[in-house]
Enzyme design. Structure first.
Site, short mmCIF file in Angstrom:
data_model
loop_
_atom_site.label_atom_id
_atom_site.label_comp_id
_atom_site.label_asym_id
_atom_site.label_seq_id
_atom_site.Cartn_x
_atom_site.Cartn_y
_atom_site.Cartn_z
N GLU A 196 -8.09 -5.21 5.06
CA GLU A 196 -8.00 -4.91 3.63
C GLU A 196 -6.83 -5.66 2.99
O GLU A 196 -6.93 -6.09 1.84
CB GLU A 196 -7.82 -3.39 3.44
CG GLU A 196 -9.10 -2.63 3.75
CD GLU A 196 -8.86 -1.17 4.12
OE1 GLU A 196 -8.34 -0.92 5.23
OE2 GLU A 196 -9.17 -0.30 3.32
N ASN A 219 0.87 -1.17 0.00
CA ASN A 219 0.00 0.00 0.00
C ASN A 219 0.92 1.23 0.00
O ASN A 219 1.44 1.62 1.04
CB ASN A 219 -0.89 -0.04 1.26
CG ASN A 219 -1.81 1.15 1.36
OD1 ASN A 219 -1.75 2.08 0.54
ND2 ASN A 219 -2.65 1.14 2.38
N HIS A 271 -12.88 3.18 0.27
CA HIS A 271 -12.87 2.12 1.30
C HIS A 271 -13.57 0.85 0.82
O HIS A 271 -14.03 0.04 1.63
CB HIS A 271 -13.64 2.56 2.59
CG HIS A 271 -12.96 3.63 3.39
ND1 HIS A 271 -13.68 4.60 4.03
CD2 HIS A 271 -11.67 3.86 3.68
CE1 HIS A 271 -12.86 5.41 4.67
NE2 HIS A 271 -11.62 4.99 4.47
N ARG A 293 -2.68 -2.02 -3.32
CA ARG A 293 -3.87 -1.21 -3.09
C ARG A 293 -3.77 -0.01 -4.02
O ARG A 293 -2.76 0.69 -4.03
CB ARG A 293 -3.92 -0.73 -1.65
CG ARG A 293 -5.06 0.22 -1.44
CD ARG A 293 -4.99 0.90 -0.13
NE ARG A 293 -6.13 1.78 0.00
CZ ARG A 293 -6.09 2.95 0.62
NH1 ARG A 293 -4.98 3.36 1.18
NH2 ARG A 293 -7.16 3.68 0.71
N ARG A 334 -11.59 15.91 7.96
CA ARG A 334 -12.44 16.30 6.82
C ARG A 334 -13.83 16.68 7.32
O ARG A 334 -14.37 16.04 8.23
CB ARG A 334 -12.59 15.14 5.83
CG ARG A 334 -11.31 14.76 5.12
CD ARG A 334 -11.60 13.74 4.02
NE ARG A 334 -10.39 13.17 3.52
CZ ARG A 334 -10.08 11.88 3.59
NH1 ARG A 334 -10.91 11.02 4.16
NH2 ARG A 334 -8.95 11.44 3.10
#
Ligand code: ADP
Length: 399
Positions: free
Chosen positions: A385, A7, A180, A91, A241
Site C-alpha cells: 500500500e 500512515n 483496503h 493514507r 471482528r
C-alpha cells in the site's frame, strides 16, 4: 523524486521513505505508543539495520519531528536536508462519497476530510493530525491524501445500498463504502502486470486477509463490490471482528446484557472474530498451532474462516458473471498455505484449482498457485500500500 509516505494511527505513525527513481525504499519505520509510556521510533535502514530511538513522544507532531529527524540525521539518515523531500503522501481511511481518487491536499480537501470524521471517528482524526503536523513543520510541502475507500466508489448502487429506509442514506450517508481499497487496487493491477492482461478487460477477485480482512470484486479495473461496508465490521471473520452478523443478534444482546452502544461496538469489533470464537488469540498462526494440537474451537474457527472467504468468492464470481484471476494478499493470504488450500477446496466446479505443489510452503512471494490449465489463475501477491501511495503522490506531482 523522494517521497515520504505516512500512515498515522491513533497512537502510531508508520512511515516509508521512497526514492521513486527505481521505487527504492530508503528508510522505513514506526513511531509507537504516542502519548503513552515507552514511546519510541523504530527505524529500519536501507541496509536492513534496525535502530530504536526512545523518547517522550507526546503527540503526532512530535512523532513526525522524530521521523524527519532520523531521515536527516548524519548517522542514520538518508538525506541531508528536508528540501530533498518533494512530497508527502498520507493514507487516509475515509473519503466518504466526496473522494473517488487520490488528491493534492488543500484547505477545501481538509474541510471535506473533516466532514468524514463522523464516518470514521477513530481513524480520520489522526490522519488529519499528520497532515497538520507536516504543514507546520515543513510549510509549503505538497501533501497528497490516498483514501482507503476511494477505489470502491465505483460500486454500483445495488451493491452499496442497504435494505433499510433510503431516507437514512440521505440523512446520514449510511451505505456500504468498503476499505483496503489501496491494497485491492495494488494487487489487482500487479496481477494484470504479471499475467500480461489488460485490467480493463478482466474479472478479478482479491482477498486481503490480514488482521482486518476483505474481499473485492474488480471488473474491468473497477471495484464493483467488496465485503466491508459502512464500517470495516462487515464481511469476513477477522482477527477480532465478527464480520457478517444478523443485526437481530446485536439488538438481542444489547437488551439481554444491558449493553450500551459503545460496549456493543467493542464486543463486535474487538472481542469477536477468531479471538471471540476460540478465546485463544486473534492471531491466525496461534489458531493454526492450537488447531494442530487438536483444540476443537480453533479447528472450528479455521473452518469458519475459510468458509466465509469461499462464500464471498462464489458470490463475486456470480456478481461478475465469471472470474479470471483470484489473488491472495495480507499476512494470512500471503503466508498461510493451508488457508489458501481450504478456501479453494471444492471450488473446482467454478474453475478454481490450487496446485498443492506450487502452494505448499509458499510465503510472501509473488507466484501463480493454480493448476496448469485451470480456468482461473490463482495468485499470491504481497501487498504494498505504501508504494501505491507513493506512486499516486508522484503522479499528482505531475511527474
Ligand atoms: P494487519 O491487518 O495488521 O496489517 P497483517 O496483514 O500483517 O495484518 O496480517 C496479520 C495476520 O497474518 C495475523 O493473523 C498473522 O497470524 C497472519 N500471519 C502472518 N504470518 C503468517 C504465517 N506464516 N502463517 C500464517 N499466518 C500468518
Amino acid at each position: 523524486m523522494k517521497i515520504l509516505v505516512l500512515n498515522c494511527g491513533s497512537s502510531s505513525i508508520k512511515f516509508q521513505f521512497f526514492d521513486m527513481d527505481g521505487e527504492k525504499v530508503l528508510a522505513k519505520g514506526l513511531v509507537e505508543k504516542i502519548g503513552l509510556n515507552g514511546s519510541c521510533l523504530k527505524l529500519e535502514k536501507k541496509s536492513g539495520e534496525k535502530v530504536v530511538f526512545e523518547g517522550e513522544i507526546l503527540d503526532h507532531k512530535v512523532g513526525i519531528e522524530y521521523v524527519l529527524g532520523v531521515l536527516t540525521s548524519k548517522k542514520h539518515g538518508c538525506i541531508s536536508n528536508l528540501n530533498d523531500i518533494k512530497a508527502v503522501g498520507h493514507r487516509v481511511v475515509h473519503g466518504g462519497e466526496r473522494f473517488n481518487e487520490s488528491v493534492v491536499i488543500d484547505s477545501e480537501v481538509i474541510a471535506q476530510m473533516e466532514k468524514c470524521i463522523d464516518l470514521a471517528p477513530l481513524h480520520n482524526p489522526p490522519n488529519l493530525k499528520g497532515i497538520e503536523a507536516i504543514s507546520e513543520l515543513i510549510p509549503d510541502m505538497t501533501q497528497v491524501a490516498v483514501f482507503d475507500t476511494a477505489f470502491h466508489q465505483t460500486m454500483p448502487k445495488h451493491a452499496y445500498m442497504y435494505g433499510i429506509p433510503s431516507s437514512l442514506y440521505k440523512k446520514y450517508g449510511i451505505r456500504r463504502y468498503g476499505f483496503h481499497g489501496t491494497s485491492h487496487r495494488y494487487v489487482s493491477q500487479r496481477a494484470c502486470d504479471i499475467l500480461g492482461i489488460e485490467c480493463k478487460k478482466s474479472k478479478i477477485i482479491t482477498c486481503h486477509l490480514g488482521n482486518g480482512a476483505s474481499v473485492a470484486a474488480i471488473k474491468n479495473g473497477q471495484s464493483v463490490d467488496t465485503s466491508m461496508g459502512f464500517t470495516p465490521l462487515e464481511g469476513l471473520l477477522m482477527g477480532t471482528r465478527s464480520g457478517d452478523l444478523d443485526v437481530g443478534v446485536v439488538t438481542y444482546l444489547m437488551e439481554k446484557e444491558k449493553l450500551g452502544s459503545e460496549t456493543a461496538s467493542t464486543l463486535f469489533n474487538k472481542h469477536s472474530g477468531l479471538l471471540g470464537v476460540t478465546g485463544i488469540s486473534s492471531d491466525f498462526r496461534d489458531i493454526g498451532e492450537k488447531a494442530a494440537e487438536g483444540n476443537e474451537l480453533a479447528q472450528i474457527a479455521l473452518e469458519m474462516y475459510a468458509y466465509r472467504v469461499k462464500k464471498y468468492i462464489g458470490s463475486y464470481t456470480a456478481a461478475m458473471n465469471g472470474c479470471d484471476v483470484l489473488v491472495f494478499t495480507g499476512g494470512i493470504g500471503e503466508n498461510a498455505d493451508h488457508a489458501r488450500k481450504d478456501i479453494c477446496e471444492d471450488l473446482n466446479w467454478l474453475g478454481f484449482e490450487v496446485d498443492e505443489q506450487k502452494n505448499d510452503g509458499l510465503r510472501a512471494e509473488e507466484a501463480i498457485i493454480s493448476s496448469d490449465g485451470a480456468k482461473v489463475k490463482i495468485m499470491v501477491i504481497p501487498t504494498n500500500e505504501e508504494l501505491m501511495i507513493a506512486r499516486d503522490t508522484q503522479l499528482l506531482m505531475g511527474d
